[in-house]
Design an enzyme around this catalytic site. Structure first.
Site, PDB file in Angstrom:
ATOM      1  N   LYS A 122      -4.046   8.224  -1.774  1.00  0.00           N
ATOM      2  CA  LYS A 122      -3.012   8.970  -1.036  1.00  0.00           C
ATOM      3  C   LYS A 122      -1.645   8.850  -1.701  1.00  0.00           C
ATOM      4  CE  LYS A 122      -5.342   8.791   3.463  1.00  0.00           C
ATOM      5  NZ  LYS A 122      -6.443   7.816   3.282  1.00  0.00           N
ATOM      6  N   THR A 155       6.286  10.591 -11.482  1.00  0.00           N
ATOM      7  CA  THR A 155       5.514   9.374 -11.196  1.00  0.00           C
ATOM      8  C   THR A 155       4.099   9.746 -10.750  1.00  0.00           C
ATOM      9  OG1 THR A 155       7.548   8.251 -10.625  1.00  0.00           O
ATOM     10  CG2 THR A 155       5.523   7.264  -9.791  1.00  0.00           C
ATOM     11  N   GLN A 184     -11.905   5.707  15.337  1.00  0.00           N
ATOM     12  CA  GLN A 184     -11.865   7.155  15.074  1.00  0.00           C
ATOM     13  C   GLN A 184     -11.769   7.902  16.394  1.00  0.00           C
ATOM     14  OE1 GLN A 184     -11.486   8.482  12.239  1.00  0.00           O
ATOM     15  NE2 GLN A 184     -12.526   7.312  10.643  1.00  0.00           N
TER      16      GLN A 184
HETATM   17  O1  C5P Z   1     -15.697   3.429   8.891  1.00  0.00           O
HETATM   18  P1  C5P Z   1     -15.393   4.903   8.963  1.00  0.00           P
HETATM   19  O2  C5P Z   1     -16.641   5.771   8.827  1.00  0.00           O
HETATM   20  O3  C5P Z   1     -14.531   5.275  10.148  1.00  0.00           O
HETATM   21  O4  C5P Z   1     -14.533   5.156   7.625  1.00  0.00           O
HETATM   22  C1  C5P Z   1     -13.905   6.380   7.373  1.00  0.00           C
HETATM   23  C2  C5P Z   1     -13.176   6.275   6.065  1.00  0.00           C
HETATM   24  O5  C5P Z   1     -12.455   7.492   5.890  1.00  0.00           O
HETATM   25  C3  C5P Z   1     -12.151   5.162   5.990  1.00  0.00           C
HETATM   26  O6  C5P Z   1     -12.149   4.701   4.637  1.00  0.00           O
HETATM   27  C4  C5P Z   1     -10.845   5.829   6.330  1.00  0.00           C
HETATM   28  O7  C5P Z   1      -9.743   5.240   5.704  1.00  0.00           O
HETATM   29  C5  C5P Z   1     -11.068   7.212   5.742  1.00  0.00           C
HETATM   30  N1  C5P Z   1     -10.224   8.248   6.312  1.00  0.00           N
HETATM   31  C6  C5P Z   1     -10.199   8.566   7.652  1.00  0.00           C
HETATM   32  N2  C5P Z   1      -9.368   9.563   8.099  1.00  0.00           N
HETATM   33  C7  C5P Z   1      -8.601  10.229   7.238  1.00  0.00           C
HETATM   34  C8  C5P Z   1      -8.626   9.930   5.884  1.00  0.00           C
HETATM   35  C9  C5P Z   1      -9.461   8.931   5.438  1.00  0.00           C
HETATM   36  O8  C5P Z   1     -10.909   7.965   8.433  1.00  0.00           O
HETATM   37  N3  C5P Z   1      -7.840  11.213   7.672  1.00  0.00           N
END
Ligand code: C5P
Length: 232
Positions: A65, A72, A187
């Site tokens: 990200k 840079t 989530q």
């Molecule tokens: O463990 P889980 O299935 O929730 O992991 C989801 C992965 O996706 C994590 O590495 C999290 O940082 C990443 N991610 C997310 N939402 C976003 C971007 C990335 O959950 N918007």
């Protein structure tokens, strides 16, 4: 986009050491071809480990990200390209996306993060934006398309709307995937693998439902089988 079901699963190696990541990759074997490395592992030797995995034929998504001044970002992108990684995330600010797209080389494709999925409208207002989350997601997806970004990271819920903004060449990469019955964890907007594919996702990012499963390989195989059965 014609992809094998197995190649549409990206396992998030959200682990604290290269040793733990190596053990997980060994357990998953040929079931998994694509891994995501984020802050936790990247800052604990994960960039060198990404080179090892690409040399062994795996595909790598570096979820770093990036967001900084254009020069840079461009220099960072050039260094990342040397690792053989396939995907790199940048925040969806026009200057940042433009610098990343112009500097990408080799296999590397740039993915834009529109609005972090932990943000709601109040978080955006607190950060100084006069947009709702859906408005800003749509605006940034259109900017990503116009700049020539290769894909967008979005929740599966957002995928249907984003697909109306970007063309089929752009990859939609969706985290927040939970097989039926799995724990949501932190989530907020979750979808099953089959529903996410039906919503237009090209790649599914899955962490804890595989990493924390009693049998990670069986959990990954079940998700690949669900992807294979899903209607696109
Ligand atoms: O463990 P889980 O299935 O929730 O992991 C989801 C992965 O996706 C994590 O590495 C999290 O940082 C990443 N991610 C997310 N939402 C976003 C971007 C990335 O959950 N918007």
């Amino acid at each position: 986009m014609q992809l094998e079901p197995r190649d549409r699963l990206i396992v998030a190696l959200d682990l604290s050491s290269v040793e733990a990541a190596q053990a997980m990759v060994a357990k998953l074997g040929d079931t998994v071809s694509f891994y995501k490395i984020g802050y936790q592992l990247a800052f604990a030797g994960g960039i060198a480990f990404a080179h090892t995995l690409t040399a062994a034929g795996k595909r790598i998504f570096l979820d770093l990200k990036l967001h900084d001044i254009g020069n840079t970002v461009a220099q960072g992108v050039k260094s990342v390209a040397k690792s053989g990684a396939s995907f790199l995330t940048v925040h969806a600010y026009p200057q940042t996306m433009k610098a990343a797209v112009e500097a990408r080389e080799g296999n590397l494709r740039i993915l834009a993060v529109t609005v972090l999925t932990s943000y709601d409208d109040a978080d955006l207002a607190a950060a100084g934006y006069d947009f709702t989350v859906p408005e800003l997601v749509a605006e940034r997806a259109a900017q990503a398309r116009d700049i020539g970004v290769d894909g967008v990271v979005c929740s599966a819920e957002e995928a249907v709307k984003i697909r109306t903004i970007v063309d089929a060449k752009m990859a939609l990469v969706t985290p927040g995937i939970r097989p039926a019955g799995a724990e949501a964890g932190d989530q907020k907007r979750i979808m099953t693998p089959a529903k996410a594919i039906a919503a237009g996702a090209d790649y599914l990012v899955v962490g804890r439902p595989i990493l924390a499963a009693p049998d990670p390989k069986a959990a990954a195989q079940a998700i690949v089988a669900e992807i294979a059965r899903a209607k696109t």
